[in-house]
Design an enzyme around this catalytic site. Structure first.
Site, PDB file in Angstrom:
ATOM      1  N   HIS A 155      43.139  37.138  38.179  1.00 48.13           N
ATOM      2  CA  HIS A 155      43.728  37.283  37.087  1.00 48.13           C
ATOM      3  C   HIS A 155      44.892  37.737  37.310  1.00 48.13           C
ATOM      4  O   HIS A 155      45.294  38.633  36.333  1.00 48.13           O
ATOM      5  CB  HIS A 155      42.861  38.727  36.099  1.00 48.13           C
ATOM      6  N   ASP A 173      41.532  27.521  39.124  1.00 43.09           N
ATOM      7  CA  ASP A 173      41.111  26.494  39.756  1.00 43.09           C
ATOM      8  C   ASP A 173      41.183  24.744  39.791  1.00 43.09           C
ATOM      9  O   ASP A 173      40.615  23.889  40.558  1.00 43.09           O
ATOM     10  CB  ASP A 173      39.611  26.591  38.594  1.00 43.09           C
ATOM     11  N   TYR A 182      36.217  37.572  29.340  1.00 43.57           N
ATOM     12  CA  TYR A 182      37.765  36.746  29.517  1.00 43.57           C
ATOM     13  C   TYR A 182      39.134  36.824  29.287  1.00 43.57           C
ATOM     14  O   TYR A 182      40.170  37.145  28.778  1.00 43.57           O
ATOM     15  CB  TYR A 182      38.232  35.565  29.750  1.00 43.57           C
TER      16      TYR A 182
END
Ligand code: GLA
Length: 386
Positions: A33, A173, A223
């Site tokens: 995060h 990612d 999220y």
């Protein structure tokens, strides 16, 4: 695996595929995060991922089929006219990628038959969606001869997810999957996309990914909520310091300003992002120096911060982490990915893996009511044509 894909393609489309592509999943070692706060992340690409067999068509339709979602059959998309549809399910990810390619002004003059198969456990937080995006983008780049450079493909994957699918994810990612290198982790500064490869010198130890097997449920909305909380913190701190992202502050600087943030929840969110950023830099240094014990200590601290300050762990992940910390031969263990379910990553001494699995499985089932799943993962290369 290539043969398996070719055979699957033949069965579904009754013709031979032209090419096969692969994109890995990813696991983040530390730096969670931080990627939408301009901080560091330290992920690596896995040797499991998404395979894609493709053949050009003569019309302007794309036919999508996934072995993992066989019950959905073939999903047809008209290249001249398509949108996000809930019913298209997983195919919305590749559709978003096609949209990105078209946005660059590329005319896609013919369609494709596409056969996907992935061996990343679904919804486990190992980035099966970014893996689908990158395998699609690398394929489109090659099949249509687009000559788009790799980092641009990575950014297109992120935009497809942000704008087409609607998940406000950071760049980690797609970057790890697009840029991965076997046996290396990538230290990426998400503030400016500068990166360096770090050899994963963990001889005698393995990376063990443990899946909570919890359904992720509200993960995407939670999220986006955390992301908004970080933006609120940034807006407040900007009044006192000239910064563009939370991770531009050191923890020491943050401590002197933190009382400007009235709401405790917002203060905790910011503290996590900033402390995690410092831990990530320290962890890379520890790995370079071969100080695995220090690396593991930082992983454990990361989990505690994600649990207490960022509040994205939950009972399943906390149970797995605590159990791992108590096992012999465990260097460190933490949740990895977005949280709210998904997986932990642990570094475990090879001789101790069998006992680790047995003990963690037994105790987890006692507390949670069902079993976790273990994967001893290897660090592989980024997306490529096979
Ligand atoms: C998800 C997102 C990433 C990153 C992680 C948390 O995996 O897709 O961009 O924010 O969560 O570190």
């Amino acid at each position: 695996m290539k043969e398996k894909l070719l055979a699957g393609f033949r069965e579904v489309f009754k013709t031979e595929a032209d090419n096969v592509y692969f994109a890995p999943g990813r696991v983040n070692l530390i730096g969670e995060h931080t990627d939408y706060n301009g901080g560091y992340v330290f992920p690596c690409a896995l040797n499991i991922g998404t395979y894609l067999a493709v053949k050009k068509r003569t019309d302007k339709k794309c036919h999508f089929y996934s072995e993992n979602f066989a019950h959905l059959g073939i999903i047809e998309v008209d290249l001249d006219n398509f949108n996000y549809y809930v019913k298209d399910d997983w195919a919305n990810y590749p559709k978003g990628c096609i949209r990105e390619v078209q946005k660059l002004g590329n005319e896609l003059g013919y369609g494709l038959d596409l056969y996907y198969y992935g061996n990343i456990p679904n919804g486990a937080g190992l980035s099966s969606s970014a893996s689908i995006e990158l395998v699609t983008l690398v394929m489109l780049n090659e099949e249509y001869g687009l000559n788009i450079d790799r980092i641009e493909l990575v950014k297109m994957g992120q935009r497809a997810e942000n704008q087409f699918v609607g998940v406000n994810c950071g760049i980690m990612d797609q970057f790890a999957i697009g840029m991965g290198k076997a046996n290396h982790a990538i230290l990426l500064d998400t503030g400016n996309l500068k990166y360096q490869y770090a050899p994963l010198n963990i001889e005698g130890y393995s990376l063990v990914v443990t899946n909570t097997n919890k359904r992720r449920g509200l993960a995407d909305s939670k999220y986006n909520e955390r992301r908004a909380e970080c933006e609120t913190a940034l807006e407040i701190l900007k009044q006192y310091k000239d910064i563009n992202a939370l991770c531009e502050l050191s923890l020491a600087e943050f401590e002197t300003l933190s009382d400007k943030i009235q709401a405790e929840v917002i203060r905790k969110r910011a503290r996590h992002a900033i402390s995690e950023n410092e831990r990530t830099i320290l962890a890379k240094k520890a790995l370079d120096e071969g100080n695995l014990a220090e690396f593991g200590r930082l992983m454990n601290q990361s989990h505690v911060s994600l649990r207490d300050d960022y509040e994205v762990t939950g009972k399943e992940l906390d149970t797995l982490a605590s159990l791992a910390w108590a096992q012999e031969g465990v260097i460190g263990s933490r949740m990895t990915g977005a949280g709210f379910g998904g997986c932990t990553i642990s570094i475990v001494k090879n001789e101790c893996i069998a006992a680790f699995k047995e003990n963690v499985e037994r105790e987890y089932e006692k507390t949670i009511g069902y079993k976790p799943t273990f994967y001893v993962v290897l660090v592989g290369d980024g997306a490529k044509k096979l």
